[in-house]
Design an enzyme around this catalytic site. Structure first.
Site, PDB file in Angstrom:
ATOM      1  CG  HIS A 376      -0.389   0.031   2.493  1.00  0.00           C
ATOM      2  ND1 HIS A 376      -0.749   1.313   3.161  1.00  0.00           N
ATOM      3  CD2 HIS A 376       0.020  -0.883   3.330  1.00  0.00           C
ATOM      4  CE1 HIS A 376       0.045   1.079   4.403  1.00  0.00           C
ATOM      5  NE2 HIS A 376       0.380  -0.113   4.549  1.00  0.00           N
ATOM      6  CG  ASP A 386       2.365   0.599   8.292  1.00  0.00           C
ATOM      7  OD1 ASP A 386       1.807   0.444   7.048  1.00  0.00           O
ATOM      8  OD2 ASP A 386       1.492   0.428   9.157  1.00  0.00           O
ATOM      9  CD  GLU A 423      -2.947  -1.867   4.946  1.00  0.00           C
ATOM     10  OE1 GLU A 423      -2.480  -2.710   5.684  1.00  0.00           O
ATOM     11  OE2 GLU A 423      -2.802  -0.851   5.620  1.00  0.00           O
ATOM     12  CD  GLU A 424      -1.905   1.823   7.677  1.00  0.00           C
ATOM     13  OE1 GLU A 424      -2.456   1.486   8.471  1.00  0.00           O
ATOM     14  OE2 GLU A 424      -0.628   1.686   7.795  1.00  0.00           O
ATOM     15  CG  ASP A 452       1.925  -3.365   5.292  1.00  0.00           C
ATOM     16  OD1 ASP A 452       2.378  -2.095   5.675  1.00  0.00           O
ATOM     17  OD2 ASP A 452       0.494  -3.510   5.650  1.00  0.00           O
ATOM     18  CG  HIS A 537      -0.390   2.863  12.754  1.00  0.00           C
ATOM     19  ND1 HIS A 537      -1.590   2.308  12.696  1.00  0.00           N
ATOM     20  CD2 HIS A 537       0.320   2.447  11.616  1.00  0.00           C
ATOM     21  CE1 HIS A 537      -1.670   1.726  11.660  1.00  0.00           C
ATOM     22  NE2 HIS A 537      -0.470   1.467  11.078  1.00  0.00           N
TER      23      HIS A 537
END
Ligand code: NAG
Ligand code: NAG
Ligand code: NAG
Ligand code: NAG
Ligand code: NAG
Ligand code: NAG
Ligand code: NAG
Length: 739
Positions: A376, A386, A423-424, A452, A537
């Site tokens: 992604h 990520d 995607e998230e 990923d 994140h």
């Protein structure tokens, strides 16, 4: 699988059985009456094959050397920097979409294009949190991370929010709910802790965050606050003497974990189009999203800012020994908070937005079959880990294959590359793509390879469909682990030890669990005992962190690119597809034998259908182990024969040609037979009989989910129904023979 597709597959299997008889008969005629009859109708393919003399092993080695040579230069750090400069929430990052499309073209992919869908999305507008004592505000968390001079992208202030969390402004007492798992909430209910109308304070970890919010909502709670407890960071903490980022490897105490609050184990993808997709300009109905997203508001909070809130629970309500952690001044009492309340406010714009996947390919000799590699491109912050460790590694793979293509090399089947959007938020870009093109994918896609988080530490992690075990382990034996003398394989065996099963949490989900396409997810992750903490994140998943702590020389990015390049090469450069069946049989047997079937369901009674079905299944599993052993032995034999092509007679070559076609058809569709059209109870989207996202875990996979859940639910009738399906599936798999 729809009935029609099921019929098509059966038809294909029948065709091949028939086809084989025809071949054998024809070959006998050939042997008896000579060549004339045969050469009246050979395929062009066959003619070429008969004339050329490929030595496949040498072919593979040549191509491999070109790929590894290209990857001796390592641009992963350059891509990483480019990718991790800007904000890039799903559906918003058009500049980066353009950039990626441009790179795909520049590095040599063909037919590049942007593949768009419209999806329901949420974007943060306002948030707020207050701690009140007896109605008066005593603490107002800032809900932002510290800006660090050392880390230039930390200046992007991304609001603390959770994708798809409900809009609301609630004030209520709060309760500490540990990890917010299904079992945690069960225990809270047993302890008699009042939950209705309260706000849940839940620590991250163990399960997918959206399910924490789901369980809180199901218990009548009105809001959820998700926090990071450094207890779950293991060894590398400030309490153990490590400095916090940016001065050291421990977590920065202001780090906030954003993320989606979708109920991932229900149905991923656009929450208003379960099982289908809408392209821009198309008019199709959307359904209510609330089966898969929460109605209650929820926010994430840092370790530092949750402290004053949790400290107020001290001495209030019951305690559970195993629910302790590292928050100072908090004794891990559950509450409720009685004289303190929280005011939690979250407001997002919910709208239908265009999301953009980027596609490109290297055309194979056979363009009607392909393997798919995806990663992604959206993220919560300008994340170097990520997904951009994956983005960087994937561009490196494309660059290497671009170099290989320049030598005139053409893969036997097409290689498609994809950059997925959103995607998230809930695997949206990949899921919409795969739902839109499901018939084509089921027919033409041989395997899906996912990256990923490709490299945030030194430990190789692999989760895959058992069909891919062989190619994954073989490729690992061909590479050296960075800065060592051992192979990547030796590293893998002495660390993770085995290939895990896929659950959910990344873009492979739809391909494996909805469409039955063999899939793998691979990446280098952290060593919990000594690696720098990956600040997932948060704004500190940055290029600076990667350069200082995660993968300073980008060697693991590079190792991942080399590794996946070889896996791809094996899959597209060998006449016999490098998928193997026996590990699937042993996996299914062990999953089945690990089920804890209540003994009263299978006691000896006349006409006990469960007992009878279990017996049949055990017999079929045993046959499958033997049949797949023979399949794989034949596959090795045919591979050897291809390598010895020069020395084969014309008769042997013709025979091998047809054997190869038949074998590749069996391998391509083997996993499709594991689809159960009924899907799982309450979440029909999940159709794979062997693998699903765990309904109470999200990330972690559940093996034989239909059977396991019926046992969990004490539902013998459902169990029996799924046994019937399993017996049928095993029957079909036993017909997938390579002779
Ligand atoms: C890649 O990055 C390195 C280190 O920053 C730099 O020296 C090099 O010129 C860059 N290469 C390209 C092709 O941009
Ligand atoms: C992307 O590229 C297209 C075509 O070159 C251009 O029209 C568009 O403005 C670009 N968008 C962004 C956000 O850069
Ligand atoms: C809370 O406020 C009420 C009325 O404003 C007051 O009577 C009470 O004593 C206060 N309680 C505490 C613990 O401060
Ligand atoms: C949220 O609720 C609180 C308490 O009722 C109130 O003071 C505040 O103004 C509300 N915020 C918004 C933005 O409505
Ligand atoms: C959706 O909302 C976001 C945030 O307010 C906004 O930037 C975007 O333009 C909106 N998209 C559409 C299609 O309305
Ligand atoms: C690997 O070795 C190189 C050169 O000796 C060194 O610069 C680098 O830091 C090492 N990387 C790791 C991950 O140990
Ligand atoms: C073919 O046979 C010859 C003689 O037996 C042998 O030397 C040669 O290595 C064989 N070729 C291959 C490709 O196996």
């Amino acid at each position: 699988m729809t009935e029609k597709q099921d019929l098509e597959l059966q038809e294909t299997a029948r065709f091949h059985r028939r086809h084989n008889y025809l071949c054998i008969a024809a070959l006998q005629i050939f042997a008896l009456v000579g060549t004339a009859l045969w050469f009246a109708r050979p395929t062009a393919d066959l003619l070429i094959k008969l004339q050329t003399t490929p030595n496949d092993n040498a072919h593979y080695e040549l191509a491999k050397n070109v790929l590894l040579q290209a990857l001796q230069t390592n641009y992963a750090g350059n891509w990483s920097k480019e990718y991790s400069e800007e904000l890039q929430l799903g559906g918003t990052n058009l500049g980066m979409v353009n950039y990626t499309l441009h790179q795909f073209e520049k590095l040599g992919l063909q037919d590049t294009y942007i593949d768009s869908y419209t999806s329901y999305m949420s974007y943060p507008l306002e948030n707020g949190l207050n701690l009140l004592k007896n109605g008066t505000v005593v603490f107002t968390p800032k809900l932002v991370e510290d800006i660090l001079d050392e880390d230039p992208t930390s200046k992007h202030s991304v609001p603390a929010f959770l994708g798809f969390a409900g809009n609301g402004n609630v004030t209520a007492e709060y309760v500490y709910c540990n990890y917010g798992t299904h079992d945690d909430f069960k225990l809270l209910a047993e302890l008699g802790v009042p939950l209705e109308g309260k706000i849940a304070v839940i620590r991250y970890g163990k399960i997918f965050r959206g399910l924490k919010v789901k369980f809180a909502q199901e218990h009548g709670m009105v809001g959820a606050l998700l926090y990071t407890d450094v207890y779950d960071d293991g060894e590398v903490t400030e309490k153990n003497g490590y400095k916090a980022y940016p001065d050291g490897p421990a977590r920065n105490p202001s780090a906030i974990q954003r993320g989606s609050s979708m109920f991932l184990s229900m149905t991923p993808g656009d929450p208003t189009t379960p099982g289908y997709a809408i392209k821009p300009g198309e008019i199709k109905k959307r359904v209510s999203p609330y089966d898969v997203i929460p109605r209650i508001p929820a926010l994430p909070i840092s370790y530092r800012e949750v402290q004053p809130i949790l400290a107020k629970l001290k001495g209030k309500g019951p305690k559970v020994d195993s629910w302790t952690g590292s928050v100072d001044g908090f004794d891990y009492s559950i509450g409720p908070s009685v004289d303190h309340t929280l005011n939690l406010y979250s407001k997002q714009e919910f709208n239908v937005t265009t999301i953009n996947n980027i596609m490109g390919k290297i055309k194979g000799k056979d363009d009607s079959k392909f393997i798919l590699i995806g990663n992604h491109h959206d993220s919560w912050t300008p994340s170097a880990g990520d997904p951009h460790s994956g983005s960087a590694s994937m561009l490196e793979i494309i660059r290497a294959f671009g170099e290989l293509s320049k030598t005139g090399w053409v893969p036997s089947v097409t290689i498609v590359f994809a950059g997925w959007d959103a995607e998230e938020y809930g695997l949206i870009g990949s899921t919409e793509f795969a739902e839109y093109y499901q018939a084509k994918l089921k027919k033409e896609c041989i395997a899906y390879l996912n990256t990923d988080v490709a490299a945030v530490g030194p430990i190789l992690n692999i989760q895959a469909s058992p069909l891919l075990n062989d190619v994954l382990l073989t490729s690992a034996k061909e590479l050296i682990y960075p800065n060592s003398t051992k192979t990547l394989y030796e590293h893998f065996i002495s660390n993770k030890g085995h290939i895990g099963t896929l659950g959910s949490g990344s873009d492979y989900t739809v391909f494996l669990e909805h469409l039955g396409i063999p899939s793998v997810d691979v990446g280098f992750s952290t060593d919990p005992k000594k690696s720098p903490i990956y600040q997932y994140h948060s704004i500190y998943d940055s290029y600076h962190w990667m350069k200082e702590f995660g993968d300073p020389d980008f060697v693991f990015h590079n190792a991942l690119s080399k590794y996946l390049s070889l896996v791809i090469l094996h899959l597209v450069d060998e006449p016999i597809l490098k998928l193997r069946t026996h590990d699937y049989a042993t996996a299914l047997s062990s999953y089945f034998h690990n089920l804890e079937i209540p003994s009263q369901w299978s006691i000896k009674k006349c006409h006990n259908p469960v007992k009878k079905l279990i017996k049949h299944i055990e017999d079929k599993l045993e046959s499958l182990e033997l049949n797949t052993l023979e399949n794989d032995a034949n596959l090795e034999k045919y591979s050897q024969m291809h390598e010895n092509w020069d020395n084969l007679s014309y008769y042997q070559r013709i025979k091998l040609h047809f054997k190869t076609k038949a074998a590749n058809t069996v391998l391509t569709y083997f996993e499709r037979h594991l689809l159960d059209d009924e899907g799982l109870k309450g979440r029909k989207w999940f159709k794979h009989f062997a693998y699903a996202s765990g309904r109470y875990t999200g990330y972690q996979g559940q093996e034989l989910p239909g059977l396991a859940e019926a046992i969990e639910d004490h539902n013998q009738k459902d169990f029996e129904a799924k046994l019937v399906v399993f017996e049928k599936i095993l029957g079909n798999l036993n017909n997938m023979r390579i002779r």
